[in-house]
Structure formats: C-alpha cells, structure tokens
Write a protein that holds these residues in place. Sequence first.
Motif, PDB file in Angstrom:
ATOM      1  N   GLN A   1       0.982  -0.990  -0.138  1.00 22.11           N
ATOM      2  CA  GLN A   1      -0.459  -0.310  -0.044  1.00 22.11           C
ATOM      3  C   GLN A   1       1.017   1.207  -0.262  1.00 22.11           C
ATOM      4  O   GLN A   1       0.556   1.920  -0.976  1.00 22.11           O
ATOM      5  CB  GLN A   1      -1.165  -0.647   0.730  1.00 22.11           C
ATOM      6  N   GLU A   2       1.996   1.317   0.874  1.00 24.98           N
ATOM      7  CA  GLU A   2       2.704   2.243   0.710  1.00 24.98           C
ATOM      8  C   GLU A   2       2.873   2.673  -0.396  1.00 24.98           C
ATOM      9  O   GLU A   2       3.851   4.146  -1.006  1.00 24.98           O
ATOM     10  CB  GLU A   2       3.826   1.982   1.820  1.00 24.98           C
ATOM     11  N   LEU A   3       3.661   1.434  -1.062  1.00 25.51           N
ATOM     12  CA  LEU A   3       4.664   1.579  -2.429  1.00 25.51           C
ATOM     13  C   LEU A   3       3.772   2.325  -3.472  1.00 25.51           C
ATOM     14  O   LEU A   3       4.067   2.813  -4.401  1.00 25.51           O
ATOM     15  CB  LEU A   3       4.862   0.043  -2.786  1.00 25.51           C
ATOM     16  N   GLN A   4       2.467   1.942  -3.129  1.00 26.26           N
ATOM     17  CA  GLN A   4       1.431   2.072  -4.275  1.00 26.26           C
ATOM     18  C   GLN A   4       0.887   3.843  -4.187  1.00 26.26           C
ATOM     19  O   GLN A   4       0.788   4.594  -4.857  1.00 26.26           O
ATOM     20  CB  GLN A   4       0.265   1.439  -4.272  1.00 26.26           C
ATOM     21  N   GLN A   5       1.018   4.120  -2.737  1.00 25.42           N
ATOM     22  CA  GLN A   5       0.440   5.656  -2.555  1.00 25.42           C
ATOM     23  C   GLN A   5       2.135   6.362  -3.434  1.00 25.42           C
ATOM     24  O   GLN A   5       1.856   7.335  -3.721  1.00 25.42           O
ATOM     25  CB  GLN A   5       0.459   6.088  -1.278  1.00 25.42           C
ATOM     26  N   LYS A   6       3.656   6.128  -3.144  1.00 28.31           N
ATOM     27  CA  LYS A   6       4.427   6.785  -3.316  1.00 28.31           C
ATOM     28  C   LYS A   6       3.844   6.589  -5.326  1.00 28.31           C
ATOM     29  O   LYS A   6       4.363   7.705  -5.694  1.00 28.31           O
ATOM     30  CB  LYS A   6       5.783   5.957  -3.254  1.00 28.31           C
ATOM     31  N   VAL A   7       3.939   5.437  -6.013  1.00 26.10           N
ATOM     32  CA  VAL A   7       3.725   5.344  -7.231  1.00 26.10           C
ATOM     33  C   VAL A   7       2.414   6.656  -7.928  1.00 26.10           C
ATOM     34  O   VAL A   7       3.110   7.336  -8.454  1.00 26.10           O
ATOM     35  CB  VAL A   7       3.669   4.185  -7.942  1.00 26.10           C
ATOM     36  N   LEU A   8       1.594   6.687  -7.160  1.00 28.54           N
ATOM     37  CA  LEU A   8       0.123   7.532  -7.674  1.00 28.54           C
ATOM     38  C   LEU A   8       1.159   9.081  -7.390  1.00 28.54           C
ATOM     39  O   LEU A   8       0.174   9.949  -8.014  1.00 28.54           O
ATOM     40  CB  LEU A   8      -1.081   7.084  -6.574  1.00 28.54           C
ATOM     41  N   ALA A   9       1.935  10.058  -6.331  1.00 32.37           N
ATOM     42  CA  ALA A   9       1.900  10.140  -5.781  1.00 32.37           C
ATOM     43  C   ALA A   9       3.224  10.992  -6.619  1.00 32.37           C
ATOM     44  O   ALA A   9       3.802  12.305  -7.647  1.00 32.37           O
ATOM     45  CB  ALA A   9       2.954  10.725  -5.142  1.00 32.37           C
ATOM     46  N   LYS A  10       3.978   9.930  -7.439  1.00 35.13           N
ATOM     47  CA  LYS A  10       4.961  10.191  -8.276  1.00 35.13           C
ATOM     48  C   LYS A  10       4.307   9.811 -10.059  1.00 35.13           C
ATOM     49  O   LYS A  10       4.536  11.183 -10.202  1.00 35.13           O
ATOM     50  CB  LYS A  10       5.718   8.890  -8.441  1.00 35.13           C
ATOM     51  N   ARG A  11       3.173   9.553  -9.946  1.00 37.85           N
ATOM     52  CA  ARG A  11       2.355   9.993 -10.797  1.00 37.85           C
ATOM     53  C   ARG A  11       1.863  11.098 -11.049  1.00 37.85           C
ATOM     54  O   ARG A  11       1.958  11.990 -11.880  1.00 37.85           O
ATOM     55  CB  ARG A  11       1.677   8.783 -11.626  1.00 37.85           C
ATOM     56  N   LYS A  12       0.950  11.538 -10.245  1.00 39.91           N
ATOM     57  CA  LYS A  12       0.160  13.403  -9.901  1.00 39.91           C
ATOM     58  C   LYS A  12       1.451  14.085 -10.194  1.00 39.91           C
ATOM     59  O   LYS A  12       1.119  15.202 -11.079  1.00 39.91           O
ATOM     60  CB  LYS A  12      -0.165  13.442  -9.316  1.00 39.91           C
ATOM     61  N   ARG A  13       2.991  13.961  -9.506  1.00 34.78           N
ATOM     62  CA  ARG A  13       3.624  15.058 -10.184  1.00 34.78           C
ATOM     63  C   ARG A  13       4.173  14.806 -11.448  1.00 34.78           C
ATOM     64  O   ARG A  13       3.920  15.923 -11.902  1.00 34.78           O
ATOM     65  CB  ARG A  13       4.517  14.665  -9.384  1.00 34.78           C
ATOM     66  N   GLY A  14       4.173  13.738 -11.802  1.00 34.48           N
ATOM     67  CA  GLY A  14       4.769  13.702 -13.758  1.00 34.48           C
ATOM     68  C   GLY A  14       3.735  14.329 -14.396  1.00 34.48           C
ATOM     69  O   GLY A  14       3.329  14.964 -15.604  1.00 34.48           O
ATOM     70  N   LEU A  15       1.885  14.252 -14.365  1.00 34.38           N
ATOM     71  CA  LEU A  15       1.166  14.546 -14.353  1.00 34.38           C
ATOM     72  C   LEU A  15       0.980  16.230 -14.704  1.00 34.38           C
ATOM     73  O   LEU A  15       0.708  16.650 -15.581  1.00 34.38           O
ATOM     74  CB  LEU A  15      -0.251  14.424 -14.180  1.00 34.38           C
ATOM     75  N   TYR A  16       1.275  16.728 -13.169  1.00 39.46           N
ATOM     76  CA  TYR A  16       1.274  18.286 -13.796  1.00 39.46           C
ATOM     77  C   TYR A  16       2.835  18.854 -13.992  1.00 39.46           C
ATOM     78  O   TYR A  16       1.797  20.024 -14.957  1.00 39.46           O
ATOM     79  CB  TYR A  16       1.286  18.791 -11.686  1.00 39.46           C
ATOM     80  N   ARG A  17       4.019  17.824 -14.040  1.00 39.74           N
ATOM     81  CA  ARG A  17       4.459  18.993 -15.512  1.00 39.74           C
ATOM     82  C   ARG A  17       4.106  18.430 -16.760  1.00 39.74           C
ATOM     83  O   ARG A  17       4.588  19.841 -16.978  1.00 39.74           O
ATOM     84  CB  ARG A  17       5.641  17.499 -15.074  1.00 39.74           C
ATOM     85  N   ARG A  18       3.680  17.730 -17.052  1.00 33.83           N
ATOM     86  CA  ARG A  18       3.315  17.014 -18.400  1.00 33.83           C
ATOM     87  C   ARG A  18       1.891  18.326 -18.578  1.00 33.83           C
ATOM     88  O   ARG A  18       2.002  18.432 -19.368  1.00 33.83           O
ATOM     89  CB  ARG A  18       2.478  16.152 -18.736  1.00 33.83           C
ATOM     90  N   LEU A  19       1.169  18.338 -18.119  1.00 37.19           N
ATOM     91  CA  LEU A  19      -0.055  19.485 -18.536  1.00 37.19           C
ATOM     92  C   LEU A  19       0.471  21.058 -17.539  1.00 37.19           C
ATOM     93  O   LEU A  19       0.527  21.756 -18.697  1.00 37.19           O
ATOM     94  CB  LEU A  19      -0.589  19.439 -17.100  1.00 37.19           C
ATOM     95  N   THR A  20       1.928  21.457 -17.336  1.00 39.00           N
ATOM     96  CA  THR A  20       2.632  22.414 -16.982  1.00 39.00           C
ATOM     97  C   THR A  20       3.288  22.934 -18.602  1.00 39.00           C
ATOM     98  O   THR A  20       2.746  24.004 -19.086  1.00 39.00           O
ATOM     99  CB  THR A  20       3.597  22.683 -16.287  1.00 39.00           C
TER     100      THR A  20
END
Length: 125
Positions: free
Chosen positions: A19-38
């Motif tokens: 579960q912790e690993l999944q949360q870290k992966v989701l957080a990383k994906r969100k950061r990547g999404l925000y960067r791509r959107l920017t």
Amino acid sequence: MIQRPKKITEIHSGYVQEQELQQKVLAKRKRGLYRRLTVFLTVFSFLAFFVVSTIASQLSTIDEQKQEEKELQQELKTVRKEKEQLKDEVNKLNDVEYIGEILRRDFFMSKPGETIFKLPESKSD
C-alpha cells in the motif's frame, strides 16, 4: 483520570508495504501529470500568442492596404478627370476658330484688316 500513553506499533506486513509503495507510485504519477500539464499549457500559450499576433499583424496589413486602395481610387478619379480635360483641350486645339481666338488673345495677332486695341486693366479695390 490519568491518560496513559498508548504505544502504536506498525505492522510490517507485505500488504502495508505494498500500500505504501502504491501511494508513492500514485504521488509520482501525479507529479508527472502536473509537469506534463504545465509543459502542455506553456506550449499552448506560446502557440496561441503566435497565432493571435499573426492575425493582428495581418489585420493591420489589410487595413493599410484598404487605406492605400482608397487613396489610389481617389488618385484614379483625379487622373481620369484630368484625362477628360486634356481630351477636350485636344479637340479644341483641332478647331481653327479656337486657335485663332488664342492667338488674338495671348499673342495679339489679328486677322487681315482687323485692328487690335489693348485696354488698360481696371483695378478693383
């Protein structure tokens, strides 16, 4: 009533770690999404600015050309009017009577047996 401190122990099971690993992966994906959107928004903004500036410059060029066209139309009218006047003058110069009138008026020439009198010009005050 006295509160006793509670000891909390963490469970180190595979499920919790997953579960912790999944949360870290989701957080990383969100950061990547925000960067791509920017990046996408930045590129889109530059393209939109380029398109708007191009359209604005084309509109100003069109306005200048319309103004120039109006000026040229006015000049064309003037030239046509002058052309008509010159045609009339050519037609008059082909007339012998008109030429004789100009010669008598401007060069004081006369017909045979004709006497020319020059009168003083009257001054109007």
